[in-house]
Design a protein around this motif. Structure first.
Motif, PDB file in Angstrom:
ATOM      1  N   GLN A   1       0.838  -1.188   0.000  1.00  0.00           N
ATOM      2  CA  GLN A   1       0.000   0.000   0.000  1.00  0.00           C
ATOM      3  C   GLN A   1       0.875   1.240   0.000  1.00  0.00           C
ATOM      4  O   GLN A   1       1.795   1.370   0.805  1.00  0.00           O
ATOM      5  N   VAL A   2       0.596   2.151  -0.919  1.00  0.00           N
ATOM      6  CA  VAL A   2       1.361   3.385  -1.038  1.00  0.00           C
ATOM      7  C   VAL A   2       0.458   4.555  -0.676  1.00  0.00           C
ATOM      8  O   VAL A   2      -0.702   4.601  -1.063  1.00  0.00           O
ATOM      9  N   GLN A   3       1.008   5.482   0.074  1.00  0.00           N
ATOM     10  CA  GLN A   3       0.281   6.706   0.419  1.00  0.00           C
ATOM     11  C   GLN A   3       1.121   7.925   0.088  1.00  0.00           C
ATOM     12  O   GLN A   3       2.346   7.918   0.261  1.00  0.00           O
ATOM     13  N   LEU A   4       0.442   8.973  -0.393  1.00  0.00           N
ATOM     14  CA  LEU A   4       1.059  10.280  -0.583  1.00  0.00           C
ATOM     15  C   LEU A   4       0.326  11.244   0.343  1.00  0.00           C
ATOM     16  O   LEU A   4      -0.890  11.389   0.253  1.00  0.00           O
ATOM     17  N   VAL A   5       1.073  11.883   1.226  1.00  0.00           N
ATOM     18  CA  VAL A   5       0.467  12.785   2.205  1.00  0.00           C
ATOM     19  C   VAL A   5       1.022  14.189   1.983  1.00  0.00           C
ATOM     20  O   VAL A   5       2.223  14.422   2.097  1.00  0.00           O
ATOM     21  N   GLU A   6       0.110  15.111   1.674  1.00  0.00           N
ATOM     22  CA  GLU A   6       0.483  16.499   1.397  1.00  0.00           C
ATOM     23  C   GLU A   6       0.320  17.362   2.642  1.00  0.00           C
ATOM     24  O   GLU A   6      -0.503  17.072   3.518  1.00  0.00           O
ATOM     25  N   SER A   7       1.065  18.440   2.673  1.00  0.00           N
ATOM     26  CA  SER A   7       0.927  19.429   3.728  1.00  0.00           C
ATOM     27  C   SER A   7       1.409  20.782   3.215  1.00  0.00           C
ATOM     28  O   SER A   7       2.096  20.854   2.183  1.00  0.00           O
ATOM     29  N   GLY A   8       1.011  21.841   3.919  1.00  0.00           N
ATOM     30  CA  GLY A   8       1.535  23.164   3.594  1.00  0.00           C
ATOM     31  C   GLY A   8       0.568  24.125   2.949  1.00  0.00           C
ATOM     32  O   GLY A   8       0.926  25.284   2.707  1.00  0.00           O
ATOM     33  N   GLY A   9      -0.636  23.703   2.650  1.00  0.00           N
ATOM     34  CA  GLY A   9      -1.592  24.623   2.052  1.00  0.00           C
ATOM     35  C   GLY A   9      -2.101  25.630   3.069  1.00  0.00           C
ATOM     36  O   GLY A   9      -1.780  25.571   4.249  1.00  0.00           O
ATOM     37  N   GLY A  10      -2.904  26.580   2.573  1.00  0.00           N
ATOM     38  CA  GLY A  10      -3.468  27.565   3.474  1.00  0.00           C
ATOM     39  C   GLY A  10      -3.903  28.815   2.750  1.00  0.00           C
ATOM     40  O   GLY A  10      -4.012  28.840   1.521  1.00  0.00           O
ATOM     41  N   LEU A  11      -4.135  29.858   3.536  1.00  0.00           N
ATOM     42  CA  LEU A  11      -4.564  31.148   3.007  1.00  0.00           C
ATOM     43  C   LEU A  11      -3.379  32.103   2.988  1.00  0.00           C
ATOM     44  O   LEU A  11      -2.657  32.232   3.993  1.00  0.00           O
ATOM     45  N   VAL A  12      -3.181  32.767   1.871  1.00  0.00           N
ATOM     46  CA  VAL A  12      -2.072  33.711   1.742  1.00  0.00           C
ATOM     47  C   VAL A  12      -2.537  34.912   0.927  1.00  0.00           C
ATOM     48  O   VAL A  12      -3.416  34.790   0.066  1.00  0.00           O
ATOM     49  N   GLN A  13      -1.946  36.060   1.190  1.00  0.00           N
ATOM     50  CA  GLN A  13      -2.288  37.263   0.440  1.00  0.00           C
ATOM     51  C   GLN A  13      -1.603  37.270  -0.920  1.00  0.00           C
ATOM     52  O   GLN A  13      -0.547  36.643  -1.089  1.00  0.00           O
ATOM     53  N   PRO A  14      -2.173  37.967  -1.875  1.00  0.00           N
ATOM     54  CA  PRO A  14      -1.504  38.092  -3.182  1.00  0.00           C
ATOM     55  C   PRO A  14      -0.081  38.614  -3.014  1.00  0.00           C
ATOM     56  O   PRO A  14       0.168  39.529  -2.213  1.00  0.00           O
ATOM     57  N   GLY A  15       0.826  38.003  -3.759  1.00  0.00           N
ATOM     58  CA  GLY A  15       2.237  38.346  -3.650  1.00  0.00           C
ATOM     59  C   GLY A  15       2.987  37.534  -2.615  1.00  0.00           C
ATOM     60  O   GLY A  15       4.221  37.599  -2.554  1.00  0.00           O
TER      61      GLY A  15
END
Length: 120
Positions: free
Chosen positions: A1-15
């Motif tokens: 079984q293989v898993q890919l786990v993402e992290s690091g997203g969120g809300l950010v202002q333009p630029g």
């Protein structure tokens, strides 16, 4: 079984900037090309960046010069550094990896997705 786990997203202002990470785990013999894709509401999933096992990278014009993909083969992890973010970069970002799990078995795997929202 293989898993890919993402992290690091969120809300950010333009630029602003964000860094996404995606770690692969499980029964892995080797990892070939890894990449990031994104899907905005009402739109098709599109390529953001790919990187081969040898480090060759590919970007569409929409992110070239702003986004940088990299990988740590020892950690089985791919990163996406996103700078100069724009509202049109808002989407769910998905990690993808082509992984060999056996002598004759190789498949594409996807992460669960992480939301990136660029808004003031």
């Amino acid at each position: 079984q293989v898993q890919l786990v993402e992290s690091g997203g969120g809300l950010v202002q333009p630029g602003g900037s964000l860094r996404l990470s995606c770690a692969a785990s499980g029964t892995i013999v080797s990892i070939n090309t890894m990449g990031w894709y994104r899907q905005a509401p009402g739109k098709q999933r599109e390529l953001v960046a790919t990187i081969t096992s040898g480090g060759y990278t590919n970007y569409p014009d929409s992110v070239k010069g702003r986004f940088t993909i990299s990988r740590d083969n020892a950690k089985k992890t791919v990163y996406l550094q996103m700078n100069s973010l724009k509202p049109e970069d808002t989407a769910v970002y998905y990690c993808n990896a082509n992984i060999r799990t056996g002598t004759w078995k190789r498949d594409d795997y996807w992460g669960q997705g992480t939301q990136v929202t660029v808004s003031s």
